[in-house]
Design a protein around this motif. Sequence first.
Motif, PDB file in Angstrom:
ATOM      1  N   SER A 225     -41.762  12.627  52.458  1.00 43.30           N
ATOM      2  CA  SER A 225     -40.942  11.421  52.305  1.00 43.30           C
ATOM      3  C   SER A 225     -39.552  11.759  51.761  1.00 43.30           C
ATOM      4  O   SER A 225     -38.552  11.200  52.218  1.00 43.30           O
ATOM      5  N   ILE A 226     -39.469  12.693  50.823  1.00 45.38           N
ATOM      6  CA  ILE A 226     -38.174  13.036  50.213  1.00 45.38           C
ATOM      7  C   ILE A 226     -37.278  13.781  51.202  1.00 45.38           C
ATOM      8  O   ILE A 226     -36.103  13.430  51.391  1.00 45.38           O
ATOM      9  N   PHE A 227     -37.838  14.792  51.856  1.00 40.38           N
ATOM     10  CA  PHE A 227     -36.984  15.626  52.711  1.00 40.38           C
ATOM     11  C   PHE A 227     -36.687  14.972  54.060  1.00 40.38           C
ATOM     12  O   PHE A 227     -35.677  15.285  54.697  1.00 40.38           O
ATOM     13  N   TYR A 228     -37.544  14.055  54.469  1.00 32.42           N
ATOM     14  CA  TYR A 228     -37.232  13.296  55.673  1.00 32.42           C
ATOM     15  C   TYR A 228     -36.017  12.395  55.423  1.00 32.42           C
ATOM     16  O   TYR A 228     -35.155  12.227  56.293  1.00 32.42           O
ATOM     17  N   LYS A 229     -35.929  11.831  54.216  1.00 27.79           N
ATOM     18  CA  LYS A 229     -34.772  10.981  53.885  1.00 27.79           C
ATOM     19  C   LYS A 229     -33.483  11.787  53.922  1.00 27.79           C
ATOM     20  O   LYS A 229     -32.420  11.259  54.290  1.00 27.79           O
ATOM     21  N   MET A 230     -33.565  13.076  53.546  1.00 25.41           N
ATOM     22  CA  MET A 230     -32.371  13.925  53.628  1.00 25.41           C
ATOM     23  C   MET A 230     -31.941  14.104  55.079  1.00 25.41           C
ATOM     24  O   MET A 230     -30.747  14.044  55.397  1.00 25.41           O
ATOM     25  N   LEU A 231     -32.898  14.333  55.954  1.00 23.50           N
ATOM     26  CA  LEU A 231     -32.580  14.473  57.380  1.00 23.50           C
ATOM     27  C   LEU A 231     -31.996  13.173  57.915  1.00 23.50           C
ATOM     28  O   LEU A 231     -31.017  13.176  58.676  1.00 23.50           O
ATOM     29  N   LEU A 232     -32.612  12.076  57.537  1.00 27.30           N
ATOM     30  CA  LEU A 232     -32.172  10.776  58.022  1.00 27.30           C
ATOM     31  C   LEU A 232     -30.751  10.477  57.560  1.00 27.30           C
ATOM     32  O   LEU A 232     -29.923   9.928  58.306  1.00 27.30           O
ATOM     33  N   HIS A 233     -30.436  10.862  56.339  1.00 26.63           N
ATOM     34  CA  HIS A 233     -29.083  10.645  55.811  1.00 26.63           C
ATOM     35  C   HIS A 233     -28.059  11.490  56.555  1.00 26.63           C
ATOM     36  O   HIS A 233     -26.916  11.073  56.770  1.00 26.63           O
ATOM     37  N   ASP A 234     -28.475  12.675  56.983  1.00 26.38           N
ATOM     38  CA  ASP A 234     -27.556  13.582  57.682  1.00 26.38           C
ATOM     39  C   ASP A 234     -27.281  13.126  59.109  1.00 26.38           C
ATOM     40  O   ASP A 234     -26.150  13.225  59.593  1.00 26.38           O
ATOM     41  N   ASN A 235     -28.344  12.644  59.802  1.00 29.46           N
ATOM     42  CA  ASN A 235     -28.169  12.243  61.200  1.00 29.46           C
ATOM     43  C   ASN A 235     -29.200  11.151  61.510  1.00 29.46           C
ATOM     44  O   ASN A 235     -30.310  11.438  61.953  1.00 29.46           O
ATOM     45  N   ARG A 236     -28.818   9.930  61.271  1.00 29.21           N
ATOM     46  CA  ARG A 236     -29.759   8.811  61.398  1.00 29.21           C
ATOM     47  C   ARG A 236     -30.251   8.632  62.831  1.00 29.21           C
ATOM     48  O   ARG A 236     -31.414   8.304  63.058  1.00 29.21           O
ATOM     49  N   GLU A 237     -29.415   8.874  63.805  1.00 29.50           N
ATOM     50  CA  GLU A 237     -29.820   8.691  65.197  1.00 29.50           C
ATOM     51  C   GLU A 237     -30.836   9.749  65.608  1.00 29.50           C
ATOM     52  O   GLU A 237     -31.869   9.451  66.219  1.00 29.50           O
ATOM     53  N   LYS A 238     -30.547  11.006  65.268  1.00 31.98           N
ATOM     54  CA  LYS A 238     -31.436  12.104  65.674  1.00 31.98           C
ATOM     55  C   LYS A 238     -32.809  11.979  65.044  1.00 31.98           C
ATOM     56  O   LYS A 238     -33.834  12.269  65.673  1.00 31.98           O
ATOM     57  N   TRP A 239     -32.844  11.551  63.769  1.00 34.99           N
ATOM     58  CA  TRP A 239     -34.105  11.514  63.034  1.00 34.99           C
ATOM     59  C   TRP A 239     -34.651  10.088  62.906  1.00 34.99           C
ATOM     60  O   TRP A 239     -35.471   9.817  62.028  1.00 34.99           O
ATOM     61  N   ASN A 240     -34.239   9.229  63.804  1.00 34.76           N
ATOM     62  CA  ASN A 240     -34.775   7.875  63.848  1.00 34.76           C
ATOM     63  C   ASN A 240     -36.297   7.921  64.023  1.00 34.76           C
ATOM     64  O   ASN A 240     -36.829   8.712  64.809  1.00 34.76           O
ATOM     65  N   GLY A 241     -37.002   7.076  63.275  1.00 37.71           N
ATOM     66  CA  GLY A 241     -38.467   7.074  63.313  1.00 37.71           C
ATOM     67  C   GLY A 241     -39.061   6.832  64.680  1.00 37.71           C
ATOM     68  O   GLY A 241     -40.223   7.162  64.938  1.00 37.71           O
ATOM     69  N   GLN A 242     -38.274   6.275  65.597  1.00 41.06           N
ATOM     70  CA  GLN A 242     -38.779   6.055  66.957  1.00 41.06           C
ATOM     71  C   GLN A 242     -39.025   7.364  67.688  1.00 41.06           C
ATOM     72  O   GLN A 242     -39.755   7.410  68.678  1.00 41.06           O
ATOM     73  N   HIS A 243     -38.412   8.448  67.215  1.00 34.33           N
ATOM     74  CA  HIS A 243     -38.585   9.756  67.860  1.00 34.33           C
ATOM     75  C   HIS A 243     -39.724  10.572  67.233  1.00 34.33           C
ATOM     76  O   HIS A 243     -39.972  11.699  67.632  1.00 34.33           O
ATOM     77  N   LEU A 244     -40.413   9.979  66.261  1.00 34.53           N
ATOM     78  CA  LEU A 244     -41.462  10.700  65.539  1.00 34.53           C
ATOM     79  C   LEU A 244     -42.777  10.695  66.311  1.00 34.53           C
ATOM     80  O   LEU A 244     -43.234   9.643  66.773  1.00 34.53           O
ATOM     81  N   LEU A 245     -43.364  11.879  66.465  1.00 30.29           N
ATOM     82  CA  LEU A 245     -44.715  11.988  67.014  1.00 30.29           C
ATOM     83  C   LEU A 245     -45.676  11.795  65.841  1.00 30.29           C
ATOM     84  O   LEU A 245     -46.008  12.729  65.121  1.00 30.29           O
ATOM     85  N   LYS A 246     -46.136  10.583  65.682  1.00 33.28           N
ATOM     86  CA  LYS A 246     -46.877  10.211  64.486  1.00 33.28           C
ATOM     87  C   LYS A 246     -48.368  10.505  64.589  1.00 33.28           C
ATOM     88  O   LYS A 246     -49.035  10.809  63.601  1.00 33.28           O
ATOM     89  N   TRP A 247     -48.894  10.420  65.795  1.00 30.00           N
ATOM     90  CA  TRP A 247     -50.348  10.513  65.964  1.00 30.00           C
ATOM     91  C   TRP A 247     -50.736  11.777  66.734  1.00 30.00           C
ATOM     92  O   TRP A 247     -49.984  12.266  67.569  1.00 30.00           O
ATOM     93  N   ASP A 248     -51.946  12.252  66.457  1.00 33.49           N
ATOM     94  CA  ASP A 248     -52.427  13.452  67.140  1.00 33.49           C
ATOM     95  C   ASP A 248     -52.563  13.246  68.649  1.00 33.49           C
ATOM     96  O   ASP A 248     -52.385  14.185  69.421  1.00 33.49           O
ATOM     97  N   TRP A 249     -52.887  12.014  69.075  1.00 31.83           N
ATOM     98  CA  TRP A 249     -53.036  11.801  70.511  1.00 31.83           C
ATOM     99  C   TRP A 249     -51.708  12.009  71.245  1.00 31.83           C
ATOM    100  O   TRP A 249     -51.694  12.399  72.429  1.00 31.83           O
ATOM    101  N   GLN A 250     -50.593  11.775  70.545  1.00 32.79           N
ATOM    102  CA  GLN A 250     -49.290  12.018  71.158  1.00 32.79           C
ATOM    103  C   GLN A 250     -49.059  13.515  71.354  1.00 32.79           C
ATOM    104  O   GLN A 250     -48.532  13.954  72.374  1.00 32.79           O
ATOM    105  N   LYS A 251     -49.461  14.292  70.355  1.00 39.48           N
ATOM    106  CA  LYS A 251     -49.339  15.742  70.469  1.00 39.48           C
ATOM    107  C   LYS A 251     -50.277  16.262  71.552  1.00 39.48           C
ATOM    108  O   LYS A 251     -49.925  17.157  72.333  1.00 39.48           O
TER     109      LYS A 251
END
Length: 759
Positions: A225-251
């Motif tokens: 949670s802490i280091f993701y916020k750092m990424l998000l602060h650096d580039n909000r578009e690139k690290w937008n949560g919509q691009h996250l592979l959240k579930w194992d079925w996606q992988k």
Amino acid sequence: MKVAKMNEFDLSLENLPREDYQRIYEASLKDNVSCKACGLPVKLYLGLNKPPFFYHTNKEDNLRCTDIVSSPPIQSISTQQPNLECEYSEQNGFRIPKSRSIATLEKPTVTEWQEPQVLKGRTPFTLKSKTPSSLLGIPLDVEQKEAVTTIEGPLLILAGAGSGKTRVLTTRALYMMEEKAIDPTSMMLVTFTAKAAREMHERLIKHTRLTANQLNQLVIGTFHSIFYKMLLHDNREKWNGQHLLKWDWQKESYLKQACREMGIDEKDFPFDQAIQQIGYWKNTMKTPTDIHPADEWEEKALSLYNYYEEQKRERGQFDFDDMLVKCYEMLRENPSVLEAYQKRFRYFLIDEFQDINPVQYKLIKLLSNHTNNICGVGDDDQTIYSFRGSEPSFILNFKEEYPEATIITLSSNYRSDHHIVSSANEVISKNKQRLSKKMYAQFQTDQLPVCFSPYDEEEEATLIVNDIKEKIEAGALPKEFVILYRTHTGGRAVFERFVQSSIPFVIEKEQSSFYERKMVRGVLSYLRLSVDPDDSSALTELIRALFLKQSVLNDVKALSILHDCSLVDALLYLNGLHAFQMAKLKKIVPKISALTKDKPASAIQTIEKELGFNDYLKKQGNEGNTIDKGSDDLNDLKVVAKKFSTVTEFLQHTDHMTLTQKALKGQKQATEAGVQLMTIHRSKGLEYKYVYIVGAVDGSIPHDFALESARKGNYEFLEEERRLLYVAMTRAKEHLFISTPSKRRGRKAVASRFLKTLF
């Protein structure tokens, strides 16, 4: 009473083989065992507090019939049934044992009931002198207070089991903000779980004099949670949560596509193991070019790793592991960004420091190297997550990394009784790769840790459930109990016994039914088709086990209609098969229907030896995982099968257990509603009044793979297994029960080598 009757057989507990106890116990539950004096039904007592005996549920009947003391000659139910451990060959329609002649069949061994043994540590109870103290109104002992008030420079707090680690961490944070007037925005408190972060935040609110606004300025959260916020602060578009592979079925979707392109049969591939392996490589900061595969499995996993990373890059996606790896790369490659965070953060408090992995360690080291105000709180004796990349070396080498570091040991255990702490100390002291320390209990009761020796997994489960039932009837609460096992499969028998009981219980959400495991499904498919030769789901499993392409399923369905026959018989009409495949089908298909005539355990042996399942097991049995092997699953299945007389009855049992487990997973259970059933790994950080550890034998704890590694000169995994037992033992507050069954998976077992010094 020591004698009873079952059908036409006399039963004597003085002569009865131990292997019959569980079977007779279950028969007595169905009123199939009767009193020799009055003929009324009796039950067989199997528990930890008394040796086995027969009894009437009506106390008056018990008193009237207790005068029967004579013991008839040995009568064993098992002697009336074929020895299922033997190998058989067919001669003129008869099944003849290969291992020895019929005339020389051995009589069952009479194994006496073993009284539970108490375990004793080597040290007497002496209350270590502690000058009670307090800080900010929070009670602390001397060591805890020193840990709280040591602020500047690198600090390692060795916080053993039950030593008040969370109290020290939260009090330290409060002390820094309130007494030392350190700006909350300059502090980072990192935990390993969101639950731990919430608990610490709640404790801070409870004890602080600061306003809510001031307290919220403290950065507290998990690594992700802490280091993701750092990424998000650096580039909000690139690290937008919509691009996250959240579930194992996606992988899995990417890995399955890779399998198709590489010609790997995705139906048989263990994607969960591949995902875990890729995560391990990423958390240990190994790119695909850094990896040198050790075997064929790792070669496949490496190919999938490459493909997976390429697909993510092309689509601009990321997963949870990337949150840490990419944040480290961002800070290392952008000095200005790193400098900005270093100007803000000056103090770092890391919880569960023993569980830190390389990428997490490098992130914290990078962020803190301008002040070295890093405080790690953990216990190298509880490092049990090597499969996630965790390394005890970060604690063991802390003094080398930071020569000026202060090391404080919290040696008081406030959780467990002295006998438990002393026994656990004795176990863990045999590890060589550890920092020298010893925990001291703060109280002692009359309760001693107990080691009991059931016959096998089935009797083990019965003894535990009956013991818990007795304690609940005496006033204990279900939520005070936990049953711990090494792997999910180790909890199979216990789960089934709880389903049959009226005791409320809770299982891990991630735990799937034993009967849904790949090798188990394969064996059951033969049995299901022997009962229903048109079971298409079972046929799918059978086709896989016979190394036929899944595409033949549709051909078989069409052929069954064309030739007006069952799906099983339609296999004989397949075209385009190799001669050896057709010969195999002609041998196997006629024998499938005959399986229903055998007892389930005997039928499984036929499937394994005569119907080709052994070939499938040898090729697919490991699934790329050194912990769970298909051969182990098959042996576990044989243990269950011995309880049933017919294939139909056995299949009804497997279906009932599978459906029950699915139903339980679907329920929104309160986490403290009943007896907890979980793996040792999941229990870390928890505590219970009553703890039962099952299967504490060589091959389970320590696991076979650790023993094999030790035989090759690598003792790293053996030491982790000892730490695992230590963690399990130190979950107990007052009562600890360790089971060392005489048989495991149908074979002779010996008590864990880790326990030998305690007997």
